[in-house]
Each structure stands twice: as structure tokens, then as C-alpha cells.
Design a protein around this motif. Structure first.
Motif, short mmCIF file in Angstrom:
data_model
loop_
_atom_site.label_atom_id
_atom_site.label_comp_id
_atom_site.label_asym_id
_atom_site.label_seq_id
_atom_site.Cartn_x
_atom_site.Cartn_y
_atom_site.Cartn_z
N PRO A 1 -4.64 17.34 -1.04
CA PRO A 1 -5.02 15.94 -0.84
C PRO A 1 -4.50 15.04 -1.97
O PRO A 1 -4.57 15.41 -3.15
CB PRO A 1 -6.55 15.97 -0.87
CG PRO A 1 -6.92 17.37 -0.54
CD PRO A 1 -5.82 18.23 -1.09
N ASP A 2 -3.95 13.89 -1.60
CA ASP A 2 -3.54 12.90 -2.59
C ASP A 2 -4.75 12.08 -2.99
O ASP A 2 -4.92 11.73 -4.14
CB ASP A 2 -2.48 11.97 -1.96
CG ASP A 2 -1.30 12.76 -1.49
OD1 ASP A 2 -0.59 13.30 -2.35
OD2 ASP A 2 -1.10 12.89 -0.26
N GLU B 1 -9.51 -0.47 1.40
CA GLU B 1 -9.79 -0.71 -0.02
C GLU B 1 -9.55 0.55 -0.84
O GLU B 1 -9.01 0.50 -1.94
CB GLU B 1 -11.23 -1.19 -0.21
CG GLU B 1 -11.36 -2.69 0.03
CD GLU B 1 -12.82 -3.16 0.07
OE1 GLU B 1 -13.67 -2.53 -0.61
OE2 GLU B 1 -13.09 -4.14 0.78
N ALA B 2 -9.96 1.69 -0.30
CA ALA B 2 -9.75 2.95 -1.01
C ALA B 2 -8.26 3.22 -1.19
O ALA B 2 -7.81 3.64 -2.26
CB ALA B 2 -10.41 4.10 -0.26
N ILE B 3 -7.48 2.94 -0.16
CA ILE B 3 -6.04 3.19 -0.23
C ILE B 3 -5.38 2.18 -1.17
O ILE B 3 -4.45 2.54 -1.91
CB ILE B 3 -5.40 3.17 1.19
CG1 ILE B 3 -5.97 4.31 2.04
CG2 ILE B 3 -3.88 3.28 1.10
CD1 ILE B 3 -5.49 4.35 3.47
N GLN B 4 -5.89 0.97 -1.19
CA GLN B 4 -5.34 -0.02 -2.13
C GLN B 4 -5.62 0.41 -3.57
O GLN B 4 -4.77 0.28 -4.45
CB GLN B 4 -5.91 -1.41 -1.85
CG GLN B 4 -5.11 -2.11 -0.77
CD GLN B 4 -5.80 -3.31 -0.17
OE1 GLN B 4 -7.01 -3.49 -0.36
NE2 GLN B 4 -5.05 -4.11 0.56
N ASP B 5 -6.80 0.93 -3.80
CA ASP B 5 -7.14 1.41 -5.14
C ASP B 5 -6.22 2.58 -5.52
O ASP B 5 -5.68 2.64 -6.62
CB ASP B 5 -8.61 1.84 -5.17
CG ASP B 5 -9.09 2.16 -6.56
OD1 ASP B 5 -9.56 1.23 -7.23
OD2 ASP B 5 -8.95 3.32 -7.00
N GLY C 1 -4.48 7.37 11.78
CA GLY C 1 -3.37 7.50 12.72
C GLY C 1 -2.47 6.27 12.66
O GLY C 1 -1.25 6.39 12.57
N GLN C 2 -3.09 5.10 12.66
CA GLN C 2 -2.31 3.86 12.62
C GLN C 2 -1.51 3.73 11.33
O GLN C 2 -0.43 3.15 11.32
CB GLN C 2 -3.24 2.64 12.76
CG GLN C 2 -3.78 2.47 14.17
CD GLN C 2 -4.96 1.51 14.25
OE1 GLN C 2 -5.53 1.13 13.22
NE2 GLN C 2 -5.34 1.14 15.45
N LEU C 3 -2.06 4.25 10.24
CA LEU C 3 -1.38 4.13 8.94
C LEU C 3 -0.36 5.25 8.71
O LEU C 3 0.26 5.32 7.66
CB LEU C 3 -2.40 4.14 7.80
CG LEU C 3 -3.35 2.95 7.72
CD1 LEU C 3 -4.41 3.18 6.66
CD2 LEU C 3 -2.59 1.66 7.43
N SER C 4 -0.22 6.13 9.68
CA SER C 4 0.67 7.30 9.57
C SER C 4 0.32 8.23 8.43
O SER C 4 1.20 8.83 7.79
CB SER C 4 2.14 6.86 9.44
OG SER C 4 2.53 6.15 10.56
N MET D 1 0.82 -1.20 0.00
CA MET D 1 0.00 0.00 0.00
C MET D 1 0.85 1.26 0.00
O MET D 1 1.81 1.37 0.75
CB MET D 1 -0.91 0.02 1.23
CG MET D 1 -2.12 -0.84 1.09
SD MET D 1 -3.50 -0.29 2.10
CE MET D 1 -2.84 -0.29 3.73
N VAL D 2 0.48 2.18 -0.87
CA VAL D 2 1.10 3.50 -0.86
C VAL D 2 0.20 4.36 0.03
O VAL D 2 -0.98 4.54 -0.27
CB VAL D 2 1.17 4.10 -2.28
CG1 VAL D 2 1.74 5.50 -2.25
CG2 VAL D 2 1.97 3.19 -3.20
N ILE D 3 0.75 4.85 1.11
CA ILE D 3 -0.08 5.62 2.04
C ILE D 3 -0.14 7.08 1.61
O ILE D 3 0.89 7.75 1.50
CB ILE D 3 0.46 5.53 3.49
CG1 ILE D 3 0.60 4.05 3.93
CG2 ILE D 3 -0.42 6.31 4.46
CD1 ILE D 3 -0.71 3.27 3.97
#
Ligand code: IPE
Ligand code: IPE
Ligand code: MG
Length: 242
Positions: free
Chosen positions: A175-176, A217-221, A48-51, A5-7
Motif C-alpha cells: 500500500p502507498d 482529501e486523504a489523497i491530496q494529503d 475505480g474512477q480515480l484509476s 493529485m498523485v494517485i
């Protein structure tokens, strides 16, 4: 957690669908807003957990005053309750809360509470949580132009960079990832300027149902997208964007 995952540094969300979520359950719309507040907690925690560095949530638009008085009043008291209830937890988790929008449109009591919680959380070194309340993207741009021109009436000083620095989001990268729940595919006067190159993600899930899995799922997309910023795909692969 999926390591591929790209955060995104900054996620902006239009939290839509609370009313329909409640109506489907034959409950008043405000019940949906209350459950929506629970979904906010989950999303803040996951970010928060995903930084993630910054999360911007659209809580109340400058157009939402058009809703029935009962719903507007209910949303205002929900905002007050949520601020009272969550303040300590935000501090504990290093979340810095910042309101963007014309908060002068709110009651004195609510304005005071907003400022109080902003000050209380100001030292947080974790997630920056921007709550867009009485916010409109057009309002933001007009206010920025006014602020800039009042100090610096020279038209040559009006540039994309100087105007950006006057927006309510000043100092925060654009926003990314933009997410809208609730099935509609529109911006509804959210961050008009700042969304110029954001990746857009729409889901039919109603906001109260948007959970950790849905955010992942949104971040994976998002992770699969190639952001080109006007360049060719080849240029991006060669790293010319660096
Ligand atoms: C979004 O949910 C929350 C606010 C606008 C405050 P809605 O209340 O717009 O829910 P729907 O779109 O009517 O289902
Ligand atoms: C956008 O949702 C505003 C917020 C989520 C706070 P709306 O429900 O107000 O948007 P429209 O009216 O469907 O465009
Ligand atoms: Mg809606």
C-alpha cells in the motif's frame, strides 16, 4: 478533479467507527455497520474512477470474534447480503474481488458465496478489491512462513522477497496510502509486513461518514508527502530512486 493529485496505486483502509456512529444516533451498532457498507460502495466507486489499482479494506479482524455474538452474527449476515447485492455491479464495473484472511473460519455457506463472487469477478480488468476478513497481519506472516518452509525447508531460501511472495497479498504492490477512520491511531494487526513504507493518514471521521470528499482529501494529503525510503530528500529530488 484536482490535476495535482498523485494517485496511489494501492490504498489500504481500516474502516473504523461504525459502532460509535450508530451509538451517537441511539441506534444499535449493527445499524452503523449497515451504513458502513454504503460507505464501502462509495469508496469502491471513487477508487475505480480515480484509476486506483488496488483497494484493501479491513472488514473483520481475527480479533473481532471477541465481540458480542449478536454483533458477530450480524456482521456475517451483512457480509453475505453485501456479496449477494453487489456481485453484479462489481462485474459491471470490472472490479475484481479477492478475500484475504482465514475464510475457513466462516460458515460453509459464506465460504461458498465468497468463492462464487471471487470467480464471478475474476475477469475484471479494473480495480482489485481486497477484502480482509478474519484477517490478522501476524497470521499472514506466520502462514507465509509455513507455506514457504513446507516447500523449501532450506533456511537460506527464507528471504524478504521469498516471504513476500507467500503473503496473502502476493503479486500486489505494498500500500502507498494507509487510511484509518474513527480517530484511533493504530494498526490493529492489519497489514503489518506490507505497511512498512506506506504513508499513514488518520481521520476523526467515523467510517459511515467517509465519502468521496474525504477520500479526495486523504489523497491530496498523500500527494504532498515526500517518500524517501531511507534516502535523503536531495537524493529523491535527483531521481536516484528511479
Ligand atoms: C469498524 O467499526 C468495523 C468493524 C470492526 C467490523 P467498529 O465496530 O469498530 O466501530 P467502533 O470503533 O466501535 O466505533
Ligand atoms: C479494526 O478495528 C478492525 C476493522 C476495522 C475491521 P477495531 O475497532 O477492531 O480495532 P481496535 O479494537 O479499536 O484496535
Ligand atoms: Mg472500532
Amino acid at each position: 478533479m484536482n490535476l495535482e493529485m498523485v494517485i496511489p496505486r494501492h490504498i489500504a483502509i481500516v474502516m473504523d467507527g461504525n459502532g460509535r456512529w450508530a451509538q451517537q444516533r441511539k441506534r444499535p451498532r449493527l445499524f452503523g455497520h449497515h451504513r458502513g457498507a454504503e460507505a464501502v460502495r462509495t469508496t469502491v466507486k471513487t477508487c475505480g474512477q480515480l484509476s486506483v489499482e488496488c483497494l484493501t479494506l479491513f472488514a473483520f479482524s481475527s480479533e473481532n470474534w471477541k465481540r458480542p455474538e449478536e454483533e458477530v452474527d450480524g456482521l456475517m449476515s451483512l457480509l453475505m447480503t453485501a456479496l449477494n447485492r453487489e456481485a453484479k455491479g462489481l462485474v459491471k464495473h470490472g472490479v475484481r474481488l479477492k478475500f484475504i484472511g482465514d475464510i475457513q473460519g466462516f460458515s460453509e455457506k459464506l465460504q461458498t458465496k465468497i468463492k462464487q463472487v471471487e470467480e464471478l469477478t475474476a475477469g475484471g480488468d479494473g480495480l482489485l478489491l481486497q477484502v480482509a476478513a478474519n484477517y490478522g497481519g501476524r497470521w499472514d506472516i506466520v502462514e507465509a512462513a509455513k507455506a514457504l518452509l513446507s516447500r523449501q525447508p532450506d533456511l537460506n531460501e527464507l528471504t524478504e522477497t521469498s516471504l513476500s511472495k507467500e503473503l496473502s497479498t502476493q503479486g500486489v504492490p505494498d500500500p502507498d496510502l494507509f487510511i484509518r477512520t474513527g480517530g484511533e491511531r493504530r494498526i490493529s494487526n492489519f497489514l503489518l509486513w506490507q505497511l512498512a513504507y506506506s504513508e499513514l493518514y488518520f481521520t476523526d471521521l467515523l467510517w459511515p461518514d467517509f465519502d468521496e470528499q474525504a477520500l479526495t482529501e486523504a489523497i491530496q494529503d498523500f500527494s504532498k508527502r515526500q517518500r524517501r525510503f531511507g534516502m535523503t530528500g536531495e537524493q529523491v529530488k535527483e531521481g536516484l530512486h528511479a
